[in-house]
Design a protein around this motif. Sequence first.
Motif, mmCIF file in Angstrom:
data_model
loop_
_atom_site.group_PDB
_atom_site.id
_atom_site.type_symbol
_atom_site.label_atom_id
_atom_site.label_comp_id
_atom_site.label_asym_id
_atom_site.label_seq_id
_atom_site.Cartn_x
_atom_site.Cartn_y
_atom_site.Cartn_z
ATOM 1 N N ASN A 19 0.820 -1.227 0.000
ATOM 2 C CA ASN A 19 0.000 0.000 0.000
ATOM 3 C C ASN A 19 0.847 1.268 0.000
ATOM 4 O O ASN A 19 0.324 2.368 0.223
ATOM 5 N N GLU A 21 2.233 3.182 -2.231
ATOM 6 C CA GLU A 21 1.897 4.287 -3.119
ATOM 7 C C GLU A 21 0.696 5.080 -2.628
ATOM 8 O O GLU A 21 0.659 6.308 -2.755
ATOM 9 N N SER A 22 -0.278 4.392 -2.050
ATOM 10 C CA SER A 22 -1.437 5.125 -1.520
ATOM 11 C C SER A 22 -1.045 5.931 -0.285
ATOM 12 O O SER A 22 -1.582 7.021 -0.050
ATOM 13 N N ILE A 24 1.958 7.299 0.204
ATOM 14 C CA ILE A 24 2.682 8.460 -0.314
ATOM 15 C C ILE A 24 1.715 9.474 -0.914
ATOM 16 O O ILE A 24 1.842 10.692 -0.705
ATOM 17 N N SER A 25 0.716 8.984 -1.640
ATOM 18 C CA SER A 25 -0.277 9.869 -2.253
ATOM 19 C C SER A 25 -1.044 10.654 -1.196
ATOM 20 O O SER A 25 -1.258 11.866 -1.340
ATOM 21 N N THR A 26 -1.446 9.984 -0.119
ATOM 22 C CA THR A 26 -2.189 10.662 0.954
ATOM 23 C C THR A 26 -1.308 11.685 1.658
ATOM 24 O O THR A 26 -1.747 12.816 1.935
ATOM 25 N N SER A 27 -0.064 11.313 1.935
ATOM 26 C CA SER A 27 0.861 12.236 2.589
ATOM 27 C C SER A 27 1.110 13.466 1.728
ATOM 28 O O SER A 27 1.149 14.594 2.235
ATOM 29 N N THR A 28 1.268 13.253 0.436
ATOM 30 C CA THR A 28 1.493 14.367 -0.485
ATOM 31 C C THR A 28 0.285 15.301 -0.529
ATOM 32 O O THR A 28 0.418 16.533 -0.527
ATOM 33 N N TYR A 29 -0.910 14.718 -0.550
ATOM 34 C CA TYR A 29 -2.135 15.514 -0.557
ATOM 35 C C TYR A 29 -2.212 16.396 0.693
ATOM 36 O O TYR A 29 -2.554 17.591 0.615
ATOM 37 N N GLU A 32 0.241 19.200 0.426
ATOM 38 C CA GLU A 32 -0.180 20.217 -0.552
ATOM 39 C C GLU A 32 -1.371 21.047 -0.073
ATOM 40 O O GLU A 32 -1.688 22.081 -0.667
ATOM 41 N N ASN A 101 2.442 15.637 7.981
ATOM 42 C CA ASN A 101 1.863 14.944 6.827
ATOM 43 C C ASN A 101 2.452 13.546 6.658
ATOM 44 O O ASN A 101 1.788 12.626 6.167
ATOM 45 N N CYS A 356 8.198 16.380 2.023
ATOM 46 C CA CYS A 356 7.568 15.858 0.807
ATOM 47 C C CYS A 356 8.689 15.466 -0.165
ATOM 48 O O CYS A 356 8.793 15.985 -1.268
#
Length: 395
Positions: A19, A21-22, A24-29, A32, A101, A356
């Motif tokens: 999991n 990638e998900s 990393i995607s949530t942390s990046t969101y 941002e 984050n 990030c």
Amino acid sequence: MDERYKEYLDRVLDEIDNNKESFISTSTYIWENPEIGHKEFKAMEALVELLRNNGFQIETRVAGLDTAFLATVKGKKPGPTIALMAEYDALEGLGHACGHNLFSVSAVATAIGLKKVIQEIGGTIKVIGTPAEEGTVKNAGGKAIMAEKGIFDDVDIAMICHAEGRTIIERRLVAATVMEVSFTGKAAHAGGSPEKGINALTAGVLTINNINALRQHFLQGTIVNPVIIEGGIGHNTIPHKCEMKMSIRATNREILKDVLEMVERCISASAYVTGCKYSINMPNKVYEDLRPNHSLALVFKEALEYLGIDYIQAEDANYSWDAGNISHLCPTIAPYIKIGSPELVGHTEEFKKASCSKEGFNGMIVGAKAMAMTALKYILDKDFRDRVSKEFLAK
């Protein structure tokens, strides 16, 4: 490492990796979309969605806090309750320059990894979303607020990680709070009729001088940092109002209480001499000193070694954290995990960038895996649980 533990461990770590990638995607969101304390609605929703999609039972607006949440999953048989604390507020004007984050998602990743085996091993996993860790907003200290409302009452151990330039397992932190002081005097013409005025700014300056006169008597680790926020609006007018703010730190909550009494005497004396009235406001919860649990920390150390991560075992620091409040309620660890250069300093643009970055995301996963390994051993090993409890109760 026995075969039973190794079998569960492999499945937990694989689930975290699967999991990644998900996460990393949530942390990046979250990075941002930075939100200050008690306004972290986007961050809360992103974390809750990730947990809900992985089968956790969700409660929101926990303890009367709009951006607090509780996500729970239970095994088929009884066992200990593990709390994974997530904080996700940003700094006003700076964004995620403290790495929340990353390690809010790290707590979620730990829980998702453990869910893979929880039905077989038993126990309960809770992700507790705790708003407003940064002490820069009113009513800061989400963990302290939630603790007072009983959210941690059934927790056996609690864990959280934080971003740093180095990995430090047992960072001994101090107790801290914020004090706001208001002096009220009487305005008058500073040239024509100064005798009719009562100088509130003088009361503020005397307070600082009084505190400075006592510094040689402060115990090591005690810090009182006063600033004058408002001290008058015209150079030809006796200031009728003086607003001050102080950051106050001490080695532990008992010493902090004594320091607060000392500071209040300094304020009272200044008001008496000048004839001013004064009021004191404590806008945030006291952040209590972080009580270490060496037994838990040693297993976290073994996890880092298994993952091939260099670390520092213990260090003293004058930082404060509302995770300290939880450490007085149950055995708690709050390690710092490397996300960049050893020279990184929190609350800076450099730290924000590291939060990030590839190394930052690697640190997020390291924290998740090490917490998962520690939790797994705690659930499976009664002797370990007994050592952790005995140490906690002995203090």
